[in-house]
Design a protein around this motif. Sequence first.
Motif, PDB file in Angstrom:
ATOM      1  N   GLN A  12       2.696  -8.799   6.179  1.00 37.56           N
ATOM      2  CA  GLN A  12       4.096  -8.613   5.773  1.00 37.56           C
ATOM      3  C   GLN A  12       4.299  -7.134   5.495  1.00 37.56           C
ATOM      4  O   GLN A  12       3.574  -6.542   4.699  1.00 37.56           O
ATOM      5  N   GLU A  13       5.289  -6.546   6.143  1.00 42.83           N
ATOM      6  CA  GLU A  13       5.581  -5.117   5.989  1.00 42.83           C
ATOM      7  C   GLU A  13       6.043  -4.781   4.572  1.00 42.83           C
ATOM      8  O   GLU A  13       6.364  -5.673   3.784  1.00 42.83           O
ATOM      9  N   ARG A  14       6.137  -3.527   4.287  1.00 35.62           N
ATOM     10  CA  ARG A  14       6.583  -2.992   2.995  1.00 35.62           C
ATOM     11  C   ARG A  14       7.948  -3.553   2.609  1.00 35.62           C
ATOM     12  O   ARG A  14       8.866  -3.587   3.417  1.00 35.62           O
ATOM     13  N   GLN A  15       8.044  -4.017   1.358  1.00 32.27           N
ATOM     14  CA  GLN A  15       9.297  -4.541   0.814  1.00 32.27           C
ATOM     15  C   GLN A  15       9.474  -4.021  -0.600  1.00 32.27           C
ATOM     16  O   GLN A  15       8.508  -3.929  -1.361  1.00 32.27           O
ATOM     17  N   ALA A  16      10.713  -3.719  -0.970  1.00 35.93           N
ATOM     18  CA  ALA A  16      11.009  -3.299  -2.336  1.00 35.93           C
ATOM     19  C   ALA A  16      10.963  -4.514  -3.250  1.00 35.93           C
ATOM     20  O   ALA A  16      11.354  -5.620  -2.862  1.00 35.93           O
ATOM     21  N   VAL A  17      10.471  -4.314  -4.463  1.00 31.98           N
ATOM     22  CA  VAL A  17      10.470  -5.343  -5.503  1.00 31.98           C
ATOM     23  C   VAL A  17      11.350  -4.800  -6.626  1.00 31.98           C
ATOM     24  O   VAL A  17      10.884  -4.013  -7.458  1.00 31.98           O
ATOM     25  N   SER A  18      12.606  -5.190  -6.583  1.00 34.97           N
ATOM     26  CA  SER A  18      13.583  -4.696  -7.553  1.00 34.97           C
ATOM     27  C   SER A  18      13.479  -3.178  -7.592  1.00 34.97           C
ATOM     28  O   SER A  18      13.405  -2.539  -6.542  1.00 34.97           O
ATOM     29  N   THR A  19      13.451  -2.598  -8.770  1.00 36.62           N
ATOM     30  CA  THR A  19      13.295  -1.144  -8.901  1.00 36.62           C
ATOM     31  C   THR A  19      11.880  -0.781  -9.352  1.00 36.62           C
ATOM     32  O   THR A  19      11.613   0.377  -9.661  1.00 36.62           O
ATOM     33  N   MET A  20      10.983  -1.782  -9.356  1.00 40.81           N
ATOM     34  CA  MET A  20       9.630  -1.571  -9.879  1.00 40.81           C
ATOM     35  C   MET A  20       8.702  -0.876  -8.905  1.00 40.81           C
ATOM     36  O   MET A  20       7.824  -0.117  -9.304  1.00 40.81           O
ATOM     37  N   GLY A  21       8.838  -1.182  -7.612  1.00 40.51           N
ATOM     38  CA  GLY A  21       7.923  -0.617  -6.638  1.00 40.51           C
ATOM     39  C   GLY A  21       8.035  -1.328  -5.308  1.00 40.51           C
ATOM     40  O   GLY A  21       9.071  -1.916  -4.982  1.00 40.51           O
ATOM     41  N   PHE A  22       6.948  -1.305  -4.561  1.00 38.36           N
ATOM     42  CA  PHE A  22       6.932  -1.870  -3.218  1.00 38.36           C
ATOM     43  C   PHE A  22       5.672  -2.698  -3.018  1.00 38.36           C
ATOM     44  O   PHE A  22       4.629  -2.400  -3.587  1.00 38.36           O
ATOM     45  N   THR A  23       5.796  -3.716  -2.188  1.00 39.45           N
ATOM     46  CA  THR A  23       4.663  -4.577  -1.891  1.00 39.45           C
ATOM     47  C   THR A  23       4.539  -4.760  -0.388  1.00 39.45           C
ATOM     48  O   THR A  23       5.505  -4.550   0.362  1.00 39.45           O
ATOM     49  N   ALA A  24       3.367  -5.130   0.043  1.00 45.33           N
ATOM     50  CA  ALA A  24       3.101  -5.513   1.433  1.00 45.33           C
ATOM     51  C   ALA A  24       1.880  -6.420   1.375  1.00 45.33           C
ATOM     52  O   ALA A  24       1.157  -6.450   0.375  1.00 45.33           O
ATOM     53  N   TYR A  25       1.653  -7.167   2.452  1.00 44.52           N
ATOM     54  CA  TYR A  25       0.476  -8.026   2.531  1.00 44.52           C
ATOM     55  C   TYR A  25      -0.263  -7.722   3.821  1.00 44.52           C
ATOM     56  O   TYR A  25       0.349  -7.500   4.863  1.00 44.52           O
ATOM     57  N   ILE A  26      -1.584  -7.737   3.708  1.00 43.34           N
ATOM     58  CA  ILE A  26      -2.440  -7.489   4.863  1.00 43.34           C
ATOM     59  C   ILE A  26      -3.442  -8.635   5.007  1.00 43.34           C
ATOM     60  O   ILE A  26      -3.636  -9.414   4.077  1.00 43.34           O
ATOM     61  N   ALA A  27      -4.069  -8.696   6.155  1.00 44.18           N
ATOM     62  CA  ALA A  27      -5.245  -9.547   6.347  1.00 44.18           C
ATOM     63  C   ALA A  27      -6.407  -8.597   6.578  1.00 44.18           C
ATOM     64  O   ALA A  27      -6.315  -7.680   7.407  1.00 44.18           O
ATOM     65  N   ASP A  28      -7.490  -8.783   5.821  1.00 42.93           N
ATOM     66  CA  ASP A  28      -8.661  -7.939   6.021  1.00 42.93           C
ATOM     67  C   ASP A  28      -9.411  -8.398   7.262  1.00 42.93           C
ATOM     68  O   ASP A  28      -8.969  -9.319   7.967  1.00 42.93           O
ATOM     69  N   THR A  29     -10.542  -7.792   7.547  1.00 40.13           N
ATOM     70  CA  THR A  29     -11.296  -8.139   8.757  1.00 40.13           C
ATOM     71  C   THR A  29     -11.879  -9.546   8.711  1.00 40.13           C
ATOM     72  O   THR A  29     -12.308 -10.081   9.732  1.00 40.13           O
ATOM     73  N   GLU A  30     -11.878 -10.166   7.516  1.00 37.16           N
ATOM     74  CA  GLU A  30     -12.405 -11.521   7.369  1.00 37.16           C
ATOM     75  C   GLU A  30     -11.306 -12.564   7.317  1.00 37.16           C
ATOM     76  O   GLU A  30     -11.578 -13.749   7.105  1.00 37.16           O
ATOM     77  N   GLY A  31     -10.051 -12.139   7.466  1.00 34.31           N
ATOM     78  CA  GLY A  31      -8.933 -13.072   7.462  1.00 34.31           C
ATOM     79  C   GLY A  31      -8.348 -13.354   6.089  1.00 34.31           C
ATOM     80  O   GLY A  31      -7.455 -14.191   5.954  1.00 34.31           O
ATOM     81  N   ASN A  32      -8.827 -12.672   5.041  1.00 38.37           N
ATOM     82  CA  ASN A  32      -8.289 -12.858   3.699  1.00 38.37           C
ATOM     83  C   ASN A  32      -6.963 -12.129   3.541  1.00 38.37           C
ATOM     84  O   ASN A  32      -6.830 -10.990   3.982  1.00 38.37           O
ATOM     85  N   THR A  33      -6.002 -12.773   2.908  1.00 36.47           N
ATOM     86  CA  THR A  33      -4.743 -12.113   2.596  1.00 36.47           C
ATOM     87  C   THR A  33      -4.925 -11.306   1.320  1.00 36.47           C
ATOM     88  O   THR A  33      -5.443 -11.811   0.321  1.00 36.47           O
ATOM     89  N   VAL A  34      -4.500 -10.049   1.366  1.00 34.48           N
ATOM     90  CA  VAL A  34      -4.603  -9.128   0.242  1.00 34.48           C
ATOM     91  C   VAL A  34      -3.238  -8.471   0.062  1.00 34.48           C
ATOM     92  O   VAL A  34      -2.593  -8.092   1.040  1.00 34.48           O
TER      93      VAL A  34
END
Length: 125
Positions: free
Chosen positions: A97-119
């Motif tokens: 999931q690409e970069r997204q704003a979280v209210s005025t607090m900051g930004f989040t994104a989600y990745i999958a590592d090389t083992e398939g774990n979501t981080v």
Amino acid sequence: MTGKVVHFELPADDAERARAFYTDTFGWQLDEMPALDYIWVRTVATDDRGMPAEPGAINGGLTPRQDPVTGPVVVIEVEDITTALAKVVACGGRVVQERQAVSTMGFTAYIADTEGNTVGLWQNA
């Protein structure tokens, strides 16, 4: 310092059931964040900025179970999410999931590592 685990997310199919479980089992304090469809989880006391007052402790959240959070997720702080996402891909991971704003607090994104774990990734505003 960036690169440290700063948060966790637990998906829930039934928010009230999950709230009761974590409150009754571990004594966690859970607070609704209705504008974000999120429940803030405090595993330890927080300071005046809402950060854990206990060194090394992290707090987290309960979120509806849906992609990309379908299992427990650790969230890692980065200086710049856009740069971090490029490095993830260069190192063999993928962007979930690409970069997204979280209210005025900051930004989040989600990745999958090389083992398939979501981080999760977090960048302060």
